[in-house]
Motif scaffolding. Structure first.
Motif, PDB file in Angstrom:
ATOM      1  N   THR A 213       5.128   4.538 -11.005  1.00  0.00           N
ATOM      2  CA  THR A 213       4.866   3.941 -10.062  1.00  0.00           C
ATOM      3  C   THR A 213       5.637   4.305  -8.828  1.00  0.00           C
ATOM      4  N   LEU A 214       6.893   4.349  -8.950  1.00  0.00           N
ATOM      5  CA  LEU A 214       7.675   4.733  -7.923  1.00  0.00           C
ATOM      6  C   LEU A 214       7.347   5.957  -7.261  1.00  0.00           C
ATOM      7  N   PHE A 215       7.106   7.228  -7.972  1.00  0.00           N
ATOM      8  CA  PHE A 215       6.683   8.461  -7.267  1.00  0.00           C
ATOM      9  C   PHE A 215       5.131   8.476  -6.852  1.00  0.00           C
ATOM     10  N   MET A 216       4.289   7.820  -7.815  1.00  0.00           N
ATOM     11  CA  MET A 216       2.959   7.884  -7.092  1.00  0.00           C
ATOM     12  C   MET A 216       2.868   7.105  -5.927  1.00  0.00           C
ATOM     13  N   LEU A 217       3.183   5.785  -5.869  1.00  0.00           N
ATOM     14  CA  LEU A 217       2.837   4.844  -4.669  1.00  0.00           C
ATOM     15  C   LEU A 217       3.960   5.327  -3.464  1.00  0.00           C
ATOM     16  N   GLY A 218       5.060   5.906  -3.820  1.00  0.00           N
ATOM     17  CA  GLY A 218       6.035   6.503  -2.770  1.00  0.00           C
ATOM     18  C   GLY A 218       5.690   7.646  -2.180  1.00  0.00           C
ATOM     19  N   ALA A 219       4.856   8.357  -2.636  1.00  0.00           N
ATOM     20  CA  ALA A 219       4.375   9.493  -1.901  1.00  0.00           C
ATOM     21  C   ALA A 219       4.003   9.530  -0.515  1.00  0.00           C
ATOM     22  N   GLY A 220       3.063   8.477  -0.430  1.00  0.00           N
ATOM     23  CA  GLY A 220       2.693   8.220   0.854  1.00  0.00           C
ATOM     24  C   GLY A 220       3.805   8.060   2.056  1.00  0.00           C
ATOM     25  N   TYR A 221       4.792   7.409   1.524  1.00  0.00           N
ATOM     26  CA  TYR A 221       5.843   7.053   2.514  1.00  0.00           C
ATOM     27  C   TYR A 221       6.556   8.214   2.907  1.00  0.00           C
ATOM     28  N   THR A 222       6.832   8.959   1.801  1.00  0.00           N
ATOM     29  CA  THR A 222       7.606  10.122   1.584  1.00  0.00           C
ATOM     30  C   THR A 222       6.807  11.353   2.642  1.00  0.00           C
ATOM     31  N   TYR A 223       5.880  11.214   2.603  1.00  0.00           N
ATOM     32  CA  TYR A 223       4.799  12.171   3.837  1.00  0.00           C
ATOM     33  C   TYR A 223       4.863  11.487   4.805  1.00  0.00           C
ATOM     34  N   LEU A 224       5.069  10.146   5.217  1.00  0.00           N
ATOM     35  CA  LEU A 224       5.055   9.599   6.523  1.00  0.00           C
ATOM     36  C   LEU A 224       6.381   9.927   7.423  1.00  0.00           C
ATOM     37  N   VAL A 225       7.534   9.963   6.247  1.00  0.00           N
ATOM     38  CA  VAL A 225       8.657  10.466   6.925  1.00  0.00           C
ATOM     39  C   VAL A 225       9.140  11.704   7.073  1.00  0.00           C
ATOM     40  N   ASN A 226       8.314  12.516   6.797  1.00  0.00           N
ATOM     41  CA  ASN A 226       8.410  14.028   6.462  1.00  0.00           C
ATOM     42  C   ASN A 226       9.266  14.503   5.597  1.00  0.00           C
ATOM     43  N   ALA A 227       9.605  13.816   4.547  1.00  0.00           N
ATOM     44  CA  ALA A 227      10.656  13.922   3.544  1.00  0.00           C
ATOM     45  C   ALA A 227       9.949  14.877   2.310  1.00  0.00           C
ATOM     46  N   HIS A 228       8.861  15.272   2.559  1.00  0.00           N
ATOM     47  CA  HIS A 228       8.261  16.026   1.364  1.00  0.00           C
ATOM     48  C   HIS A 228       8.913  17.462   1.342  1.00  0.00           C
ATOM     49  N   VAL A 229       8.257  18.037   0.236  1.00  0.00           N
ATOM     50  CA  VAL A 229       8.714  19.559   0.132  1.00  0.00           C
ATOM     51  C   VAL A 229       7.991  20.494   1.172  1.00  0.00           C
TER      52      VAL A 229
ATOM     53  N   LEU B 145      -2.652   4.551 -11.147  1.00  0.00           N
ATOM     54  CA  LEU B 145      -1.967   5.154 -10.211  1.00  0.00           C
ATOM     55  C   LEU B 145      -2.511   6.215  -9.561  1.00  0.00           C
ATOM     56  N   ILE B 146      -3.301   7.231 -10.193  1.00  0.00           N
ATOM     57  CA  ILE B 146      -3.416   8.384  -9.713  1.00  0.00           C
ATOM     58  C   ILE B 146      -4.697   8.236  -8.512  1.00  0.00           C
ATOM     59  N   PRO B 147      -5.623   7.321  -8.564  1.00  0.00           N
ATOM     60  CA  PRO B 147      -6.578   7.256  -7.665  1.00  0.00           C
ATOM     61  C   PRO B 147      -5.771   6.635  -6.367  1.00  0.00           C
ATOM     62  N   GLY B 148      -4.838   5.793  -6.673  1.00  0.00           N
ATOM     63  CA  GLY B 148      -4.118   5.135  -5.620  1.00  0.00           C
ATOM     64  C   GLY B 148      -3.280   5.935  -4.860  1.00  0.00           C
ATOM     65  N   PHE B 149      -2.604   6.912  -5.680  1.00  0.00           N
ATOM     66  CA  PHE B 149      -1.981   7.938  -5.148  1.00  0.00           C
ATOM     67  C   PHE B 149      -2.859   8.727  -4.174  1.00  0.00           C
ATOM     68  N   CYS B 150      -3.999   9.235  -4.467  1.00  0.00           N
ATOM     69  CA  CYS B 150      -4.666   9.961  -3.669  1.00  0.00           C
ATOM     70  C   CYS B 150      -5.275   9.385  -2.561  1.00  0.00           C
ATOM     71  N   ILE B 151      -5.584   8.035  -2.531  1.00  0.00           N
ATOM     72  CA  ILE B 151      -6.042   7.098  -1.366  1.00  0.00           C
ATOM     73  C   ILE B 151      -4.944   7.137  -0.481  1.00  0.00           C
ATOM     74  N   LEU B 152      -3.571   6.896  -0.858  1.00  0.00           N
ATOM     75  CA  LEU B 152      -2.754   6.701   0.054  1.00  0.00           C
ATOM     76  C   LEU B 152      -2.113   8.051   0.693  1.00  0.00           C
ATOM     77  N   ILE B 153      -1.944   9.038  -0.168  1.00  0.00           N
ATOM     78  CA  ILE B 153      -1.969  10.439   0.460  1.00  0.00           C
ATOM     79  C   ILE B 153      -3.131  10.898   1.692  1.00  0.00           C
ATOM     80  N   LEU B 154      -4.584  10.645   1.373  1.00  0.00           N
ATOM     81  CA  LEU B 154      -5.450  10.750   2.176  1.00  0.00           C
ATOM     82  C   LEU B 154      -5.201   9.828   3.421  1.00  0.00           C
ATOM     83  N   ILE B 155      -4.963   8.804   3.423  1.00  0.00           N
ATOM     84  CA  ILE B 155      -4.712   7.916   4.500  1.00  0.00           C
ATOM     85  C   ILE B 155      -3.493   8.535   5.241  1.00  0.00           C
ATOM     86  N   GLN B 156      -2.616   8.904   4.866  1.00  0.00           N
ATOM     87  CA  GLN B 156      -1.201   9.411   5.367  1.00  0.00           C
ATOM     88  C   GLN B 156      -1.659  10.776   5.973  1.00  0.00           C
ATOM     89  N   GLY B 157      -2.376  11.541   5.262  1.00  0.00           N
ATOM     90  CA  GLY B 157      -2.783  12.813   5.933  1.00  0.00           C
ATOM     91  C   GLY B 157      -3.800  12.728   6.961  1.00  0.00           C
TER      92      GLY B 157
END
Length: 142
Positions: free
Chosen positions: A32-48, A114-126
């Protein structure tokens, strides 16, 4: 999650007791932490990011690289992952899929969601990043 893992270690090595559902609890929290936190990580430009040439580019050049990455890699990957995971998630919810292991948490359907939730959050942030990059390119032109 840390306290739960600490409790598992104490139970196992001090008392010789182990509970599968506690171990799965750490897995659920970690996922949950990683899948739902990925969008925030992307937002703050802390991704790899692979910074071979990127670091030396101007803001406009960085925006172009990011735009290219969003359109060619990020969006297609998330759409494909969402498309292929959805039937599994739907089926899992239809049968209210039980635990991963015998004696585990009887809610695999929540974990798979969590998988579709992750995808949707990343798509929104993307999409947000895409708009930001288009504005950076436009501002750098003028």
């Amino acid at each position: 999650m840390v306290l739960l893992q600490f409790g598992i270690v104490v139970l196992r090595y001090v008392f010789g007791i182990s509970f599968i559902f506690l171990n799965e609890g750490v897995l659920y929290l970690h996922s949950t932490l990683f899948m739902l936190g990925a969008g925030y990580t992307y937002l703050v430009n802390a991704h790899v990011r692979v910074d071979i040439f990127y670091a030396r580019l101007s803001d406009r050049g960085k925006a172009k690289i990011d735009l290219f990455g969003h359109v060619l890699f990020l969006f297609p990957a998330m759409i494909v992952l969402l498309y292929w995971s959805w039937p599994t998630v739907r089926t899992s919810w239809a049968i209210l899929e039980g635990p991963i292991s015998v004696g585990g948490i009887p809610a695999s359907f929540l974990l798979k969601s969590l998988i579709p939730g992750f995808c949707i959050l990343i798509l929104i942030q993307g999409l947000s990043a895409l708009i930001r990059d288009l504005l950076r390119i436009k501002e750098a032109k003028s």
